[in-house]
Design a protein around this motif. Structure first.
Motif, PDB file in Angstrom:
ATOM      1  N   TYR A 182      -0.255  -4.568   9.501  1.00  0.00           N
ATOM      2  CA  TYR A 182       0.527  -5.683   8.939  1.00  0.00           C
ATOM      3  C   TYR A 182       0.773  -5.467   7.455  1.00  0.00           C
ATOM      4  O   TYR A 182      -0.154  -5.304   6.679  1.00  0.00           O
ATOM      5  N   GLY A 183       2.040  -5.459   7.084  1.00  0.00           N
ATOM      6  CA  GLY A 183       2.434  -5.160   5.720  1.00  0.00           C
ATOM      7  C   GLY A 183       2.481  -3.652   5.515  1.00  0.00           C
ATOM      8  O   GLY A 183       1.631  -2.907   6.024  1.00  0.00           O
ATOM      9  N   ALA A 184       3.474  -3.188   4.783  1.00  0.00           N
ATOM     10  CA  ALA A 184       3.649  -1.744   4.589  1.00  0.00           C
ATOM     11  C   ALA A 184       2.464  -1.103   3.893  1.00  0.00           C
ATOM     12  O   ALA A 184       2.124   0.055   4.169  1.00  0.00           O
ATOM     13  N   ASP A 185       1.793  -1.841   2.997  1.00  0.00           N
ATOM     14  CA  ASP A 185       0.678  -1.250   2.268  1.00  0.00           C
ATOM     15  C   ASP A 185      -0.430  -0.788   3.200  1.00  0.00           C
ATOM     16  O   ASP A 185      -1.155   0.162   2.892  1.00  0.00           O
ATOM     17  N   ALA A 186      -0.573  -1.426   4.344  1.00  0.00           N
ATOM     18  CA  ALA A 186      -1.624  -1.049   5.287  1.00  0.00           C
ATOM     19  C   ALA A 186      -1.382   0.341   5.868  1.00  0.00           C
ATOM     20  O   ALA A 186      -2.315   0.973   6.394  1.00  0.00           O
ATOM     21  N   PHE A 187      -0.145   0.848   5.786  1.00  0.00           N
ATOM     22  CA  PHE A 187       0.177   2.154   6.349  1.00  0.00           C
ATOM     23  C   PHE A 187      -0.215   3.299   5.419  1.00  0.00           C
ATOM     24  O   PHE A 187      -0.288   4.451   5.872  1.00  0.00           O
ATOM     25  N   GLY A 188      -0.457   3.002   4.140  1.00  0.00           N
ATOM     26  CA  GLY A 188      -0.750   4.051   3.176  1.00  0.00           C
ATOM     27  C   GLY A 188      -1.847   5.006   3.601  1.00  0.00           C
ATOM     28  O   GLY A 188      -1.661   6.236   3.590  1.00  0.00           O
ATOM     29  N   PRO A 189      -3.035   4.505   3.992  1.00  0.00           N
ATOM     30  CA  PRO A 189      -4.113   5.410   4.388  1.00  0.00           C
ATOM     31  C   PRO A 189      -3.767   6.258   5.607  1.00  0.00           C
ATOM     32  O   PRO A 189      -4.286   7.377   5.758  1.00  0.00           O
ATOM     33  N   TYR A 190      -2.916   5.777   6.485  1.00  0.00           N
ATOM     34  CA  TYR A 190      -2.559   6.524   7.698  1.00  0.00           C
ATOM     35  C   TYR A 190      -1.541   7.613   7.394  1.00  0.00           C
ATOM     36  O   TYR A 190      -1.616   8.715   7.940  1.00  0.00           O
TER      37      TYR A 190
END
Length: 393
Positions: A270-278
């Motif tokens: 949820y939210g684009a920032d959550a994708f950073g680590p992936y």
């Protein structure tokens, strides 16, 4: 054309007509699921399409779709979140662009969402409103959403068939062939014996040249996922989706390091920032944002831009009704890093108004009209329209 910036303060955005929001209403269509859809964590009993209609003082209405597949009562929660949480923040206000309304909702609601422990439902609700404003902007500019987002959008997109297994695998695989599809995804996570039966049946029916993917819906521990790797390689599974419970980047990195498996994930972020680590995790080759969950088109496009910096592919998660299917088609057409579109091959009554877009060649035709590209006629779904409380209508 929309504008991009990776910072939170300058989101992807386009201008919208500054009309005052007069109403925010809900529409829910629920049709019994007659063909059965099982995930490793539970089955879907109904196909549900939850629409949010934003009405403006110029007489226009813009519509978006929010994801409510799970739990089975999720659509009831969404009525309250939209009617009591979102509507009071919008009615009586006007907004200059899509980022303004997105930020207004995000900053107003994510604090209470964290206290509630329900970041997902809040982002899912925001997603529908965000879609509505982007679609309104495209319609106002008299261009398709894909043309608004990309310089050279595709006119058709290859589709892969999903929903194979754990039951009826042979029939589902035959359906993929009938539809002309060249790739299919098998549902896994039902025990090693059942998973092998599913893969063996799918490969037997589909043949050796069909591209095969797998989806475990976070069913395995890291050790179990590693133990499954030889089976996945035996049946030439090209990538495995959400293999590990909890979906922690450290576990996905370990899985890739020890097996070499390519990994897809992102539908539950949820939210684009959550994708950073992936995006920064070795082995995560495909990101799967869901435009009805992630935060709408605003956050979806941020994920596209983040993934582009590492050559990570984008394959939108898609298991919804007609409106979100139409939006996802436009998003896929606009992104040069999207190789396929997910297409659930089982019966889905609330998606029927756009089913004709799947071509005999196993591709999805991209509608070229303004906004989502076509008018969606829901008249035949009238028997499935749910009577809602007056405040939600």
């Amino acid at each position: 054309m929309c504008e991009f910036d990776h910072s939170r303060r300058a989101l992807p955005h386009v201008a919208v007509p500054e009309s005052v929001v007069e109403s925010v209403r809900c529409r829910v269509y629920r049709a019994p699921n007659t063909t059965g859809v099982a995930m490793s964590f539970g089955a879907i009993g109904h196909r549900t399409m939850f629409l949010v209609d934003v009405g403006f003082d110029d007489g226009t209405v813009a519509t978006g779709e929010t994801w409510v597949n799970y739990p089975s009562w999720g659509w009831r929660e969404r009525i309250a979140t939209v009617s009591e949480g979102i509507a009071p923040l919008l009615v009586g206000r006007s907004f200059a662009d899509t980022s303004e309304v997105h930020e207004h909702l995000r900053t107003s609601l994510t604090g209470v969402a964290r206290q509630w422990g329900a970041l997902g439902p809040v982002y899912q609700a925001i997603s529908a409103v965000d879609q509505a404003f982007w679609i309104r902007a495209a319609e106002h500019s008299q261009v398709s959403l894909a043309s608004l987002l990309g310089d050279a959008p595709l006119t058709e997109i290859p589709a892969y068939g999903s929903s194979l297994g754990p039951s009826g695998v042979a029939e589902s695989a035959e359906r993929c062939l009938e539809l002309g599809l060249t790739a299919a995804k098998v549902k896994l996570g039902f025990g090693a014996e059942q998973d092998e039966r599913s893969l063996a049946t799918a490969r037997s029916v589909l043949g050796e040249t069909m591209r095969l993917f797998g989806d475990a819906n976070q069913a395995w521990t890291a050790d179990e996922a590693i133990a499954m790797a030889p089976m996945l390689r035996e049946y030439d599974v090209e990538w495995i989706e959400e293999p590990i419970a909890g979906d922690a980047p450290v576990d996905l990195r370990r899985l890739h390091d020890e097996t070499g498996l390519a990994i897809a994930t992102g539908e539950n972020l949820y939210g684009a920032d959550a994708f950073g680590p992936y995006v920064d995790t070795a082995g995560v080759a495909i990101m799967q944002p869901d435009v009805g969950k992630v935060g709408g088109i605003t956050d979806y496009q941020r994920v596209v831009e983040m993934a582009r910096t590492t050559d990570t592919l984008i394959a939108p998660h898609l298991y919804n009704g007609a409106y979100q299917t139409a939006v996802s088609i436009q998003l896929a057409a606009a992104s040069p890093t999207t190789p396929w579109l997910e297409w659930d091959i089982r019966e889905n009554a609330v998606r029927v108004p756009v089913d004709h877009l799947l071509t005999a060649a196993g591709t999805v035709a991209v509608p070229q009209g303004p906004g989502i590209g076509l008018d969606i006629d829901l008249q035949h779904l009238a028997p499935h329209l749910v009577t809602l409380p007056e405040e939600a209508q």
